[in-house]
Design a protein around this motif. Sequence first.
Motif, PDB file in Angstrom:
ATOM      1  N   LYS A 285       4.583  10.148  -6.839  1.00 49.33           N
ATOM      2  CA  LYS A 285       5.619  10.492  -7.824  1.00 49.33           C
ATOM      3  C   LYS A 285       4.993  10.842  -9.172  1.00 49.33           C
ATOM      4  O   LYS A 285       5.425  11.785  -9.841  1.00 49.33           O
ATOM      5  CB  LYS A 285       6.593   9.320  -7.978  1.00 49.33           C
ATOM      6  CG  LYS A 285       7.542   9.147  -6.803  1.00 49.33           C
ATOM      7  CD  LYS A 285       8.512   8.009  -7.059  1.00 49.33           C
ATOM      8  CE  LYS A 285       9.495   7.845  -5.906  1.00 49.33           C
ATOM      9  NZ  LYS A 285      10.432   6.719  -6.145  1.00 49.33           N
ATOM     10  N   GLU A 286       3.987  10.044  -9.574  1.00 51.15           N
ATOM     11  CA  GLU A 286       3.339  10.298 -10.862  1.00 51.15           C
ATOM     12  C   GLU A 286       2.657  11.672 -10.864  1.00 51.15           C
ATOM     13  O   GLU A 286       2.736  12.403 -11.860  1.00 51.15           O
ATOM     14  CB  GLU A 286       2.320   9.200 -11.155  1.00 51.15           C
ATOM     15  CG  GLU A 286       2.955   7.844 -11.451  1.00 51.15           C
ATOM     16  CD  GLU A 286       1.908   6.762 -11.660  1.00 51.15           C
ATOM     17  OE1 GLU A 286       0.713   7.047 -11.428  1.00 51.15           O
ATOM     18  OE2 GLU A 286       2.282   5.642 -12.063  1.00 51.15           O
ATOM     19  N   VAL A 287       1.983  11.989  -9.746  1.00 50.80           N
ATOM     20  CA  VAL A 287       1.330  13.291  -9.645  1.00 50.80           C
ATOM     21  C   VAL A 287       2.358  14.417  -9.707  1.00 50.80           C
ATOM     22  O   VAL A 287       2.157  15.449 -10.372  1.00 50.80           O
ATOM     23  CB  VAL A 287       0.512  13.375  -8.343  1.00 50.80           C
ATOM     24  CG1 VAL A 287       0.009  14.784  -8.116  1.00 50.80           C
ATOM     25  CG2 VAL A 287      -0.664  12.400  -8.397  1.00 50.80           C
ATOM     26  N   LYS A 288       3.475  14.213  -9.020  1.00 58.53           N
ATOM     27  CA  LYS A 288       4.531  15.222  -9.000  1.00 58.53           C
ATOM     28  C   LYS A 288       5.089  15.462 -10.397  1.00 58.53           C
ATOM     29  O   LYS A 288       5.297  16.605 -10.832  1.00 58.53           O
ATOM     30  CB  LYS A 288       5.639  14.787  -8.041  1.00 58.53           C
ATOM     31  CG  LYS A 288       6.715  15.837  -7.823  1.00 58.53           C
ATOM     32  CD  LYS A 288       7.730  15.346  -6.807  1.00 58.53           C
ATOM     33  CE  LYS A 288       8.822  16.399  -6.598  1.00 58.53           C
ATOM     34  NZ  LYS A 288       9.836  15.924  -5.611  1.00 58.53           N
ATOM     35  N   VAL A 289       5.331  14.347 -11.129  1.00 56.66           N
ATOM     36  CA  VAL A 289       5.853  14.464 -12.494  1.00 56.66           C
ATOM     37  C   VAL A 289       4.843  15.185 -13.388  1.00 56.66           C
ATOM     38  O   VAL A 289       5.210  16.039 -14.202  1.00 56.66           O
ATOM     39  CB  VAL A 289       6.174  13.061 -13.058  1.00 56.66           C
ATOM     40  CG1 VAL A 289       6.483  13.148 -14.540  1.00 56.66           C
ATOM     41  CG2 VAL A 289       7.348  12.449 -12.311  1.00 56.66           C
ATOM     42  N   LYS A 290       3.561  14.838 -13.212  1.00 57.33           N
ATOM     43  CA  LYS A 290       2.524  15.467 -14.033  1.00 57.33           C
ATOM     44  C   LYS A 290       2.435  16.965 -13.757  1.00 57.33           C
ATOM     45  O   LYS A 290       2.306  17.781 -14.682  1.00 57.33           O
ATOM     46  CB  LYS A 290       1.187  14.785 -13.740  1.00 57.33           C
ATOM     47  CG  LYS A 290       0.061  15.226 -14.652  1.00 57.33           C
ATOM     48  CD  LYS A 290      -1.196  14.436 -14.364  1.00 57.33           C
ATOM     49  CE  LYS A 290      -2.322  14.882 -15.279  1.00 57.33           C
ATOM     50  NZ  LYS A 290      -3.576  14.117 -15.028  1.00 57.33           N
ATOM     51  N   VAL A 291       2.493  17.324 -12.473  1.00 60.19           N
ATOM     52  CA  VAL A 291       2.423  18.739 -12.111  1.00 60.19           C
ATOM     53  C   VAL A 291       3.620  19.501 -12.672  1.00 60.19           C
ATOM     54  O   VAL A 291       3.488  20.615 -13.202  1.00 60.19           O
ATOM     55  CB  VAL A 291       2.354  18.888 -10.574  1.00 60.19           C
ATOM     56  CG1 VAL A 291       2.531  20.346 -10.171  1.00 60.19           C
ATOM     57  CG2 VAL A 291       1.027  18.360 -10.055  1.00 60.19           C
TER      58      VAL A 291
ATOM     59  N   LYS B  15       0.827  -1.205   0.000  1.00 63.44           N
ATOM     60  CA  LYS B  15       0.000   0.000   0.000  1.00 63.44           C
ATOM     61  C   LYS B  15       0.863   1.259   0.000  1.00 63.44           C
ATOM     62  O   LYS B  15       0.602   2.220  -0.729  1.00 63.44           O
ATOM     63  CB  LYS B  15      -0.916  -0.023   1.224  1.00 63.44           C
ATOM     64  CG  LYS B  15      -1.962   1.057   1.242  1.00 63.44           C
ATOM     65  CD  LYS B  15      -2.864   0.896   2.445  1.00 63.44           C
ATOM     66  CE  LYS B  15      -3.914   2.002   2.507  1.00 63.44           C
ATOM     67  NZ  LYS B  15      -4.794   1.854   3.698  1.00 63.44           N
ATOM     68  N   VAL B  16       1.902   1.252   0.846  1.00 60.38           N
ATOM     69  CA  VAL B  16       2.807   2.403   0.908  1.00 60.38           C
ATOM     70  C   VAL B  16       3.524   2.590  -0.427  1.00 60.38           C
ATOM     71  O   VAL B  16       3.674   3.727  -0.918  1.00 60.38           O
ATOM     72  CB  VAL B  16       3.823   2.215   2.051  1.00 60.38           C
ATOM     73  CG1 VAL B  16       4.907   3.290   1.982  1.00 60.38           C
ATOM     74  CG2 VAL B  16       3.118   2.274   3.400  1.00 60.38           C
ATOM     75  N   GLU B  17       3.971   1.488  -1.031  1.00 58.07           N
ATOM     76  CA  GLU B  17       4.652   1.581  -2.331  1.00 58.07           C
ATOM     77  C   GLU B  17       3.729   2.186  -3.396  1.00 58.07           C
ATOM     78  O   GLU B  17       4.163   2.996  -4.214  1.00 58.07           O
ATOM     79  CB  GLU B  17       5.113   0.190  -2.752  1.00 58.07           C
ATOM     80  CG  GLU B  17       6.279  -0.346  -1.914  1.00 58.07           C
ATOM     81  CD  GLU B  17       6.675  -1.747  -2.328  1.00 58.07           C
ATOM     82  OE1 GLU B  17       6.015  -2.297  -3.243  1.00 58.07           O
ATOM     83  OE2 GLU B  17       7.631  -2.296  -1.749  1.00 58.07           O
ATOM     84  N   ILE B  18       2.455   1.761  -3.371  1.00 58.20           N
ATOM     85  CA  ILE B  18       1.502   2.301  -4.345  1.00 58.20           C
ATOM     86  C   ILE B  18       1.301   3.798  -4.124  1.00 58.20           C
ATOM     87  O   ILE B  18       1.275   4.588  -5.081  1.00 58.20           O
ATOM     88  CB  ILE B  18       0.154   1.550  -4.232  1.00 58.20           C
ATOM     89  CG1 ILE B  18       0.329   0.107  -4.695  1.00 58.20           C
ATOM     90  CG2 ILE B  18      -0.922   2.255  -5.057  1.00 58.20           C
ATOM     91  CD1 ILE B  18      -0.903  -0.753  -4.480  1.00 58.20           C
ATOM     92  N   GLU B  19       1.153   4.200  -2.849  1.00 49.56           N
ATOM     93  CA  GLU B  19       0.981   5.619  -2.545  1.00 49.56           C
ATOM     94  C   GLU B  19       2.186   6.437  -2.988  1.00 49.56           C
ATOM     95  O   GLU B  19       2.039   7.536  -3.538  1.00 49.56           O
ATOM     96  CB  GLU B  19       0.744   5.793  -1.039  1.00 49.56           C
ATOM     97  CG  GLU B  19      -0.603   5.264  -0.568  1.00 49.56           C
ATOM     98  CD  GLU B  19      -0.780   5.393   0.930  1.00 49.56           C
ATOM     99  OE1 GLU B  19       0.199   5.787   1.592  1.00 49.56           O
ATOM    100  OE2 GLU B  19      -1.892   5.110   1.430  1.00 49.56           O
ATOM    101  N   VAL B  20       3.382   5.903  -2.752  1.00 51.10           N
ATOM    102  CA  VAL B  20       4.606   6.598  -3.165  1.00 51.10           C
ATOM    103  C   VAL B  20       4.649   6.720  -4.686  1.00 51.10           C
ATOM    104  O   VAL B  20       5.004   7.776  -5.241  1.00 51.10           O
ATOM    105  CB  VAL B  20       5.845   5.857  -2.637  1.00 51.10           C
ATOM    106  CG1 VAL B  20       7.108   6.446  -3.247  1.00 51.10           C
ATOM    107  CG2 VAL B  20       5.913   5.957  -1.117  1.00 51.10           C
ATOM    108  N   LYS B  21       4.246   5.632  -5.357  1.00 44.84           N
ATOM    109  CA  LYS B  21       4.254   5.638  -6.818  1.00 44.84           C
ATOM    110  C   LYS B  21       3.273   6.673  -7.365  1.00 44.84           C
ATOM    111  O   LYS B  21       3.598   7.436  -8.294  1.00 44.84           O
ATOM    112  CB  LYS B  21       3.894   4.245  -7.332  1.00 44.84           C
ATOM    113  CG  LYS B  21       3.997   4.108  -8.833  1.00 44.84           C
ATOM    114  CD  LYS B  21       3.685   2.680  -9.253  1.00 44.84           C
ATOM    115  CE  LYS B  21       3.763   2.532 -10.772  1.00 44.84           C
ATOM    116  NZ  LYS B  21       3.431   1.150 -11.197  1.00 44.84           N
ATOM    117  N   VAL B  22       2.067   6.689  -6.795  1.00 52.20           N
ATOM    118  CA  VAL B  22       1.057   7.660  -7.235  1.00 52.20           C
ATOM    119  C   VAL B  22       1.527   9.089  -6.973  1.00 52.20           C
ATOM    120  O   VAL B  22       1.362   9.985  -7.811  1.00 52.20           O
ATOM    121  CB  VAL B  22      -0.281   7.395  -6.501  1.00 52.20           C
ATOM    122  CG1 VAL B  22      -1.267   8.523  -6.765  1.00 52.20           C
ATOM    123  CG2 VAL B  22      -0.877   6.060  -6.941  1.00 52.20           C
TER     124      VAL B  22
END
Length: 363
Positions: A136-142, A127-134
């Motif tokens: 990161k993806e949001v950060k890259v998108k922003v 769960k933590v890995e998924i949250e970290v991944k999401v």
Amino acid sequence: MSSNKKGGDERFLRVQKDPRFWEMPERERKIDKRFQSMFHDKRFTEKYTVNKRGRPINQTSTEDLKHFYNVSSSEDEDDDEEGVKSKKKKEVKEELVKVEIEVKVEKEVKVEKEVKVEIEVKEELVKVEIEVKVEKEVKVKVEKEVKESKDVKAEGPPSERGVRVIEEDELVRYTAAEKTFAVRKGLPVYLLAASICQGVEEQIPHLTAAYVHPDTFLARSLEQHAWKFDRVTGEALVVVHIGTDDVASGLSPAAIVGQMEALIDRIQHGHAEPLYVAVCSILPRLVDNQRTMGTVRDTNRRFHELCRRKKDTIHLPTGKLFLHHRQIIQNYFTGDGVHLNVEGKKVLFNYLKTFLWHFCKHS
């Protein structure tokens, strides 16, 4: 005959004459070794020639004694001791087996708990890995969006999360919920709302018109107020904030969304140029119970899906402004728990002003 023998005979005869002697049960009684001499001592032996009925017999008193008494041997005592030992040994063995079973069960329970904890830890890590991944993806998108919009003027309040605004001469490109609107700057803005928006003209003074109707329902607005937008010419925006009273009346989420869709279709009907409709979420209230809170959540979710599929329609999640960790913020409501107080209206109207600024540069 000696005096000893004579005395023994007399005692034996007295015993024989005692009726209790003949009433003894026909079974042997054990006596210990101290009295075993009575079986072979001549003092206790007497020969019989006739029985008590006068019939001739050849029998001695020793045989009668053996018939009624039995000397306990050391073997019997040993057998008794062995029996006791065997019984104790069996009990100890059963106790050991019982303890072994209990230990085995405790060990299995312990192993099961350890396995369960290990599974929970692994799930938490995933769960933590998924949250970290999401994240990161949001950060890259922003970062990507920021890079693409470097040429955009830094004017007005910051846009809400998930919204992208790009200015192009006289147009504003507004992107939200995977939909992009190319909107003319400064287009007319209308408001159709219930009593929750009373006083909006003071906070947003440049509205083209504000139709605020206390205690109104979606069906009533469709019949009595939607015709007012037939007079609108050219591109414009209509903000709709109605539905709280529909929830209180007991309507289902499907019925409320169906009436909202009918109202949107009526507002946009017959317009050659785009007539955008912004649908506000239904606000949760302190007087809501578990049923009405569920209706509010389900209806707002359906509003979002409705606006995603309908053309020139956008959903404004105003309900989130009045929740903190899924709990209603009490400081935004009056004592009756139904109406917004000054602070609550300020939060709602500031949100609408921010949206209008980013959507069409309406100040």
